[in-house]
Design a protein around this motif. Structure first.
Motif, PDB file in Angstrom:
ATOM      1  N   SER A 261       0.818  -1.209   0.000  1.00 17.95           N
ATOM      2  CA  SER A 261       0.000   0.000   0.000  1.00 17.95           C
ATOM      3  C   SER A 261       0.853   1.261   0.000  1.00 17.95           C
ATOM      4  CB  SER A 261      -0.928   0.007   1.220  1.00 17.95           C
ATOM      5  OG  SER A 261      -0.182   0.153   2.419  1.00 17.95           O
ATOM      6  N   VAL A 262       2.140   1.130   0.310  1.00 17.37           N
ATOM      7  CA  VAL A 262       3.023   2.293   0.344  1.00 17.37           C
ATOM      8  C   VAL A 262       3.497   2.658  -1.060  1.00 17.37           C
ATOM      9  CG1 VAL A 262       5.145   3.215   1.398  1.00 17.37           C
ATOM     10  CG2 VAL A 262       3.738   1.597   2.656  1.00 17.37           C
ATOM     11  N   ASN A 263       3.239   1.801  -2.044  1.00 17.28           N
ATOM     12  CA  ASN A 263       3.748   2.052  -3.391  1.00 17.28           C
ATOM     13  C   ASN A 263       3.325   3.396  -3.982  1.00 17.28           C
ATOM     14  OD1 ASN A 263       5.442   0.014  -5.036  1.00 17.28           O
ATOM     15  ND2 ASN A 263       4.189  -1.253  -3.728  1.00 17.28           N
ATOM     16  N   PRO A 264       2.064   3.862  -3.803  1.00 14.95           N
ATOM     17  CA  PRO A 264       1.735   5.195  -4.314  1.00 14.95           C
ATOM     18  C   PRO A 264       2.604   6.301  -3.710  1.00 14.95           C
ATOM     19  CG  PRO A 264      -0.263   3.966  -3.863  1.00 14.95           C
ATOM     20  CD  PRO A 264       0.858   3.144  -3.312  1.00 14.95           C
ATOM     21  N   VAL A 265       2.935   6.174  -2.420  1.00 12.36           N
ATOM     22  CA  VAL A 265       3.807   7.173  -1.793  1.00 12.36           C
ATOM     23  C   VAL A 265       5.204   7.102  -2.389  1.00 12.36           C
ATOM     24  CG1 VAL A 265       4.830   7.946   0.376  1.00 12.36           C
ATOM     25  CG2 VAL A 265       2.470   7.110   0.340  1.00 12.36           C
ATOM     26  N   LEU A 266       5.720   5.872  -2.562  1.00 10.55           N
ATOM     27  CA  LEU A 266       7.038   5.713  -3.178  1.00 10.55           C
ATOM     28  C   LEU A 266       7.038   6.288  -4.588  1.00 10.55           C
ATOM     29  CD1 LEU A 266       8.029   2.069  -2.110  1.00 10.55           C
ATOM     30  CD2 LEU A 266       8.967   4.219  -1.240  1.00 10.55           C
ATOM     31  N   GLY A 280       0.917  18.898  -5.004  1.00 14.33           N
ATOM     32  CA  GLY A 280       0.428  19.833  -4.006  1.00 14.33           C
ATOM     33  C   GLY A 280      -0.097  19.119  -2.780  1.00 14.33           C
ATOM     34  N   ARG A 281      -0.507  19.896  -1.789  1.00 12.37           N
ATOM     35  CA  ARG A 281      -1.005  19.314  -0.538  1.00 12.37           C
ATOM     36  C   ARG A 281      -2.258  18.481  -0.755  1.00 12.37           C
ATOM     37  NH1 ARG A 281      -0.437  24.432   3.684  1.00 12.37           N
ATOM     38  NH2 ARG A 281       1.868  24.620   3.576  1.00 12.37           N
ATOM     39  N   ILE A 282      -3.125  18.943  -1.652  1.00 10.80           N
ATOM     40  CA  ILE A 282      -4.372  18.213  -1.893  1.00 10.80           C
ATOM     41  C   ILE A 282      -4.075  16.851  -2.495  1.00 10.80           C
ATOM     42  CG2 ILE A 282      -6.513  18.216  -3.223  1.00 10.80           C
ATOM     43  CD1 ILE A 282      -6.615  21.211  -2.933  1.00 10.80           C
ATOM     44  N   GLU A 283      -3.151  16.797  -3.471  1.00 11.74           N
ATOM     45  CA  GLU A 283      -2.796  15.518  -4.090  1.00 11.74           C
ATOM     46  C   GLU A 283      -2.168  14.571  -3.066  1.00 11.74           C
ATOM     47  OE1 GLU A 283      -3.580  18.296  -7.201  1.00 11.74           O
ATOM     48  OE2 GLU A 283      -2.246  18.436  -5.484  1.00 11.74           O
ATOM     49  N   TRP A 284      -1.296  15.120  -2.207  1.00 15.36           N
ATOM     50  CA  TRP A 284      -0.685  14.281  -1.170  1.00 15.36           C
ATOM     51  C   TRP A 284      -1.744  13.754  -0.206  1.00 15.36           C
ATOM     52  CZ3 TRP A 284       3.573  11.723  -1.074  1.00 15.36           C
ATOM     53  CH2 TRP A 284       4.709  12.188  -1.742  1.00 15.36           C
ATOM     54  N   ALA A 285      -2.715  14.590   0.111  1.00 11.97           N
ATOM     55  CA  ALA A 285      -3.791  14.141   1.008  1.00 11.97           C
ATOM     56  C   ALA A 285      -4.604  13.027   0.363  1.00 11.97           C
ATOM     57  CB  ALA A 285      -4.697  15.319   1.366  1.00 11.97           C
ATOM     58  N   ALA A 286      -4.867  13.143  -0.931  1.00 14.62           N
ATOM     59  CA  ALA A 286      -5.627  12.108  -1.633  1.00 14.62           C
ATOM     60  C   ALA A 286      -4.851  10.793  -1.677  1.00 14.62           C
ATOM     61  CB  ALA A 286      -5.949  12.576  -3.047  1.00 14.62           C
ATOM     62  N   ILE A 287      -3.548  10.875  -1.959  1.00 18.19           N
ATOM     63  CA  ILE A 287      -2.712   9.669  -1.956  1.00 18.19           C
ATOM     64  C   ILE A 287      -2.701   9.056  -0.562  1.00 18.19           C
ATOM     65  CG2 ILE A 287      -0.332   8.825  -2.158  1.00 18.19           C
ATOM     66  CD1 ILE A 287       0.067  10.866  -4.396  1.00 18.19           C
ATOM     67  N   GLY A 288      -2.606   9.902   0.462  1.00 15.21           N
ATOM     68  CA  GLY A 288      -2.627   9.414   1.836  1.00 15.21           C
ATOM     69  C   GLY A 288      -3.926   8.705   2.177  1.00 15.21           C
ATOM     70  N   ALA A 289      -5.050   9.184   1.625  1.00 16.00           N
ATOM     71  CA  ALA A 289      -6.344   8.548   1.890  1.00 16.00           C
ATOM     72  C   ALA A 289      -6.392   7.137   1.298  1.00 16.00           C
ATOM     73  CB  ALA A 289      -7.472   9.397   1.315  1.00 16.00           C
TER      74      ALA A 289
END
Length: 303
Positions: A261-266, A280-289
């Protein structure tokens, strides 16, 4: 890539979409499995990023073609399928797997070219995540689905610069990855060992062979571009495939799925470092979700 994915085999999937692991070995063996998982994830995303560097010369189609060739060579050498012994009942799902395999990689790399590595891999990851949540049928999984859905809606929110074609290709890659998982189960039941996956990779490479010929005839590629594409095939196909075979013998399937599940962050980090694709922050928040949805599904105990 997944991201992308993974060829993107059944290796990079949540726990419910992979075979059950053996009882984890204590001490050094388990540590080796964890280290291998980390290395596999990093190699996968770095390989996808290197493939993107060849887009100006080869384009996404050319890069995918080279990646299919590399994947076929590696899988055929490892599995050594006895193609003459395959029956019509075995060739059917193998052919479908080859079609899905090529479509998955082509849609993912085209999405990477249009919307960036991080967002493309995040959308693609919805495929195995959907399989995992649909199979579990728990209340917490319904909550996870809502969280993941909120992340996707955030990523695809209307804005002047939104590339909906690229996002649609990312979702197509997700659908293909889900189909790839299900087809691999069928192929695994009908064809012994990894022979079915190897045969599918070989068929897919044959389909993309004319692409390579046309590219060479129309515009001879540079050595650097071919090198990037081959590196993508090795790092994003061969290394994850062999590494995950090693890992699933040493860590529980649940831990394996959690790490995947960490692959999108990587992918987002590699896209930023290697390709300069900042988010941006919004995209990072969406990936985090999306990542949190999978992590929650893996961590909450099953009855």
């Amino acid at each position: 890539m997944e991201t992308a994915p993974a060829p993107r085999t059944v290796t990079a999937t949540p726990a419910s979409a992979v075979p059950a692991a053996r009882d984890p070995e204590p001490g050094a063996a388990r540590l080796a499995g964890v280290v291998t998982m980390v290395g596999s994830g990093v190699c996968n995303q770095v390989g996808a990023a290197l493939g993107a560097l060849a887009f100006p010369v080869l384009g996404p189609v050319g890069v995918v073609a080279v990646r299919q060739y590399v994947a076929a060579i590696v899988l055929m050498a490892v599995a050594r399928p006895r193609l003459r012994d395959f029956s019509a009942r075995q060739w059917g799902p193998v052919a479908l797997l080859a079609l899905v395999f090529g479509t998955m990689n082509l849609s993912l790399y085209t999405a990477v070219d249009r919307i960036g590595l991080g967002l493309a891999v995040t959308l693609e990851f919805l495929g195995p995540l959907t399989i995992a949540l649909a199979a579990a049928r728990r209340r917490v999984d319904a909550i996870c689905a809502v969280i993941a859905g909120a992340g996707v809606v955030t990523l695809m929110r209307p804005q002047p610069s939104a590339d909906y074609l690229g996002m649609g290709l990312g979702l197509l890659a997700a659908a293909c990855w889900a189909a790839y998982i299900l087809l691999n189960r069928t192929v695994g039941r009908r064809v012994p060992g990894a022979q079915g996956s190897a045969a599918a990779a070989g068929l897919s490479a044959l389909v993309f062979l004319p692409v390579g010929v046309v590219l060479v005839v129309r515009q001879p590629p540079t050595v650097g571009a071919v090198g990037y594409a081959v590196a993508a095939g090795v790092l994003a196909s061969a290394v994850p495939y062999l590494a995950d075979m090693f890992t699933l013998r040493r860590v529980p399937a649940q831990a394996f799925g959690l790490f995947m599940s960490v692959n999108p962050v990587l992918a987002a980090l590699v896209g930023w470092v290697v390709l300069g694709q900042g988010l941006g922050r919004i995209e990072w928040a969406a990936i985090g979700a999306v990542v949190a949805a999978n992590a929650m599904s893996m961590l909450v105990p099953r009855r």
